[in-house]
Design a protein around this motif. Structure first.
Motif, PDB file in Angstrom:
ATOM      1  N   ASP A  67       0.813  -1.210   0.000  1.00 36.11           N
ATOM      2  CA  ASP A  67       0.000   0.000   0.000  1.00 36.11           C
ATOM      3  C   ASP A  67       0.851   1.267   0.000  1.00 36.11           C
ATOM      4  O   ASP A  67       0.337   2.365   0.152  1.00 36.11           O
ATOM      5  N   SER A  68       2.160   1.113  -0.213  1.00 39.26           N
ATOM      6  CA  SER A  68       3.077   2.253  -0.218  1.00 39.26           C
ATOM      7  C   SER A  68       3.348   2.724  -1.644  1.00 39.26           C
ATOM      8  O   SER A  68       4.108   2.099  -2.378  1.00 39.26           O
ATOM      9  N   GLN A  69       2.735   3.841  -2.001  1.00 38.81           N
ATOM     10  CA  GLN A  69       3.035   4.403  -3.318  1.00 38.81           C
ATOM     11  C   GLN A  69       4.485   4.864  -3.377  1.00 38.81           C
ATOM     12  O   GLN A  69       5.100   4.843  -4.444  1.00 38.81           O
ATOM     13  N   TYR A  70       5.049   5.257  -2.241  1.00 36.10           N
ATOM     14  CA  TYR A  70       6.454   5.649  -2.187  1.00 36.10           C
ATOM     15  C   TYR A  70       7.346   4.514  -2.702  1.00 36.10           C
ATOM     16  O   TYR A  70       8.207   4.733  -3.559  1.00 36.10           O
ATOM     17  N   VAL A  71       7.144   3.301  -2.219  1.00 36.42           N
ATOM     18  CA  VAL A  71       7.962   2.174  -2.650  1.00 36.42           C
ATOM     19  C   VAL A  71       7.641   1.795  -4.090  1.00 36.42           C
ATOM     20  O   VAL A  71       8.543   1.635  -4.916  1.00 36.42           O
ATOM     21  N   ILE A  72       6.373   1.655  -4.406  1.00 34.32           N
ATOM     22  CA  ILE A  72       6.000   1.156  -5.727  1.00 34.32           C
ATOM     23  C   ILE A  72       6.347   2.151  -6.829  1.00 34.32           C
ATOM     24  O   ILE A  72       6.942   1.772  -7.846  1.00 34.32           O
ATOM     25  N   LYS A  73       6.015   3.407  -6.644  1.00 36.27           N
ATOM     26  CA  LYS A  73       6.401   4.398  -7.663  1.00 36.27           C
ATOM     27  C   LYS A  73       7.911   4.589  -7.690  1.00 36.27           C
ATOM     28  O   LYS A  73       8.499   4.790  -8.751  1.00 36.27           O
ATOM     29  N   GLY A  74       8.545   4.519  -6.511  1.00 37.88           N
ATOM     30  CA  GLY A  74       9.994   4.680  -6.461  1.00 37.88           C
ATOM     31  C   GLY A  74      10.720   3.641  -7.291  1.00 37.88           C
ATOM     32  O   GLY A  74      11.577   3.974  -8.107  1.00 37.88           O
ATOM     33  N   ILE A  75      10.364   2.375  -7.111  1.00 41.59           N
ATOM     34  CA  ILE A  75      11.065   1.301  -7.837  1.00 41.59           C
ATOM     35  C   ILE A  75      10.637   1.251  -9.295  1.00 41.59           C
ATOM     36  O   ILE A  75      11.448   0.999 -10.180  1.00 41.59           O
ATOM     37  N   ALA A  76       9.363   1.496  -9.574  1.00 45.72           N
ATOM     38  CA  ALA A  76       8.845   1.315 -10.934  1.00 45.72           C
ATOM     39  C   ALA A  76       8.970   2.553 -11.817  1.00 45.72           C
ATOM     40  O   ALA A  76       9.073   2.424 -13.034  1.00 45.72           O
ATOM     41  N   ALA A 131      17.241  13.583  -6.615  1.00 43.91           N
ATOM     42  CA  ALA A 131      15.840  13.756  -6.992  1.00 43.91           C
ATOM     43  C   ALA A 131      15.748  14.825  -8.075  1.00 43.91           C
ATOM     44  O   ALA A 131      16.730  15.511  -8.386  1.00 43.91           O
ATOM     45  N   ALA A 132      14.567  14.981  -8.645  1.00 39.55           N
ATOM     46  CA  ALA A 132      14.373  15.933  -9.742  1.00 39.55           C
ATOM     47  C   ALA A 132      14.797  17.347  -9.352  1.00 39.55           C
ATOM     48  O   ALA A 132      15.315  18.090 -10.170  1.00 39.55           O
ATOM     49  N   GLY A 133      14.622  17.729  -8.094  1.00 36.76           N
ATOM     50  CA  GLY A 133      15.006  19.063  -7.636  1.00 36.76           C
ATOM     51  C   GLY A 133      16.480  19.207  -7.322  1.00 36.76           C
ATOM     52  O   GLY A 133      16.933  20.280  -6.933  1.00 36.76           O
ATOM     53  N   GLY A 134      17.251  18.140  -7.474  1.00 36.26           N
ATOM     54  CA  GLY A 134      18.687  18.196  -7.244  1.00 36.26           C
ATOM     55  C   GLY A 134      19.137  17.754  -5.869  1.00 36.26           C
ATOM     56  O   GLY A 134      20.333  17.613  -5.629  1.00 36.26           O
ATOM     57  N   LYS A 135      18.192  17.539  -4.945  1.00 38.81           N
ATOM     58  CA  LYS A 135      18.560  17.083  -3.603  1.00 38.81           C
ATOM     59  C   LYS A 135      18.872  15.591  -3.632  1.00 38.81           C
ATOM     60  O   LYS A 135      18.329  14.860  -4.456  1.00 38.81           O
ATOM     61  N   PRO A 136      19.722  15.133  -2.705  1.00 36.27           N
ATOM     62  CA  PRO A 136      19.995  13.688  -2.631  1.00 36.27           C
ATOM     63  C   PRO A 136      18.708  12.908  -2.342  1.00 36.27           C
ATOM     64  O   PRO A 136      17.833  13.378  -1.610  1.00 36.27           O
ATOM     65  N   VAL A 137      18.600  11.749  -2.932  1.00 30.44           N
ATOM     66  CA  VAL A 137      17.445  10.883  -2.710  1.00 30.44           C
ATOM     67  C   VAL A 137      17.468  10.409  -1.256  1.00 30.44           C
ATOM     68  O   VAL A 137      18.504   9.954  -0.762  1.00 30.44           O
ATOM     69  N   ALA A 138      16.332  10.519  -0.578  1.00 26.54           N
ATOM     70  CA  ALA A 138      16.212  10.018   0.792  1.00 26.54           C
ATOM     71  C   ALA A 138      16.248   8.484   0.780  1.00 26.54           C
ATOM     72  O   ALA A 138      15.758   7.854  -0.158  1.00 26.54           O
TER      73      ALA A 138
END
Length: 159
Positions: A84-93, A106-113
């Motif tokens: 149920d985590s869109q964070y995980v599913i969208k992140g990997i896919a 990330a798209a804004g230039g910050k390191p990925v959490a």
């Protein structure tokens, strides 16, 4: 002269496994837990994997659940991941290819959490023949999702 040993010509059918995964956190950050239920689609056999941390975030626990589930299988399985985590599913896919192309930014230039967990998840996925990701709405009556939510919440409460 010795006789050649017979060559095994039969192969085992592909292992098809469904993994329901979930993470929970009491506070964010706070004590957290994760759980995964692995179901062998041929036999119906189940295995539960769980863990906890004293100081973590919900997103880290969601990732930990997926990683632990995948890593608890022998390599080469065909896996369906339910979460149920869109964070995980969208992140990997969806997001990971861009993050990698930008040097884990990330798209804004910050390191990925949670970059260490994302890299570990990528390695866990690569161990298997195929991994498909399916989002399910949380707290909507999906049996495996409800069960794994209780496991993750229980681990968080015990952390």
């Amino acid at each position: 002269m010795s006789a050649a040993l017979p060559v095994e010509t039969t192969s085992a059918p592909p292992r098809r496994i469904t993994i329901a995964f979930d993470g929970a956190c009491l506070g964010n950050p706070g004590p957290g837990g994760y759980g995964a239920i692995l179901v062998n689609e041929t036999t119906g056999a189940e295995k539960i994997v769980k863990g906890r941390e004293t100081a973590t975030t919900n997103n880290k626990m969601e990732l930990s659940a997926a990683i632990a589930g995948l890593n608890s299988l022998r390599p080469g399985a065909h896996v369906t991941m339910l979460g149920d985590s869109q964070y995980v599913i969208k992140g990997i896919a969806e997001w990971m290819p861009g993050w990698k192309a930008r040097g884990w930014r990330a798209a804004g230039g910050k390191p990925v959490a949670n970059v260490e967990q994302w890299r570990a998840l990528e390695l866990a996925v690569a161990r298997h023949a195929s991994v498909a990701w399916t989002w399910v709405r949380g707290h909507a009556g999906h049996e495996l999702n409800e069960r794994v939510d209780r496991i993750a919440s229980g681990e968080a409460a015990s952390a």
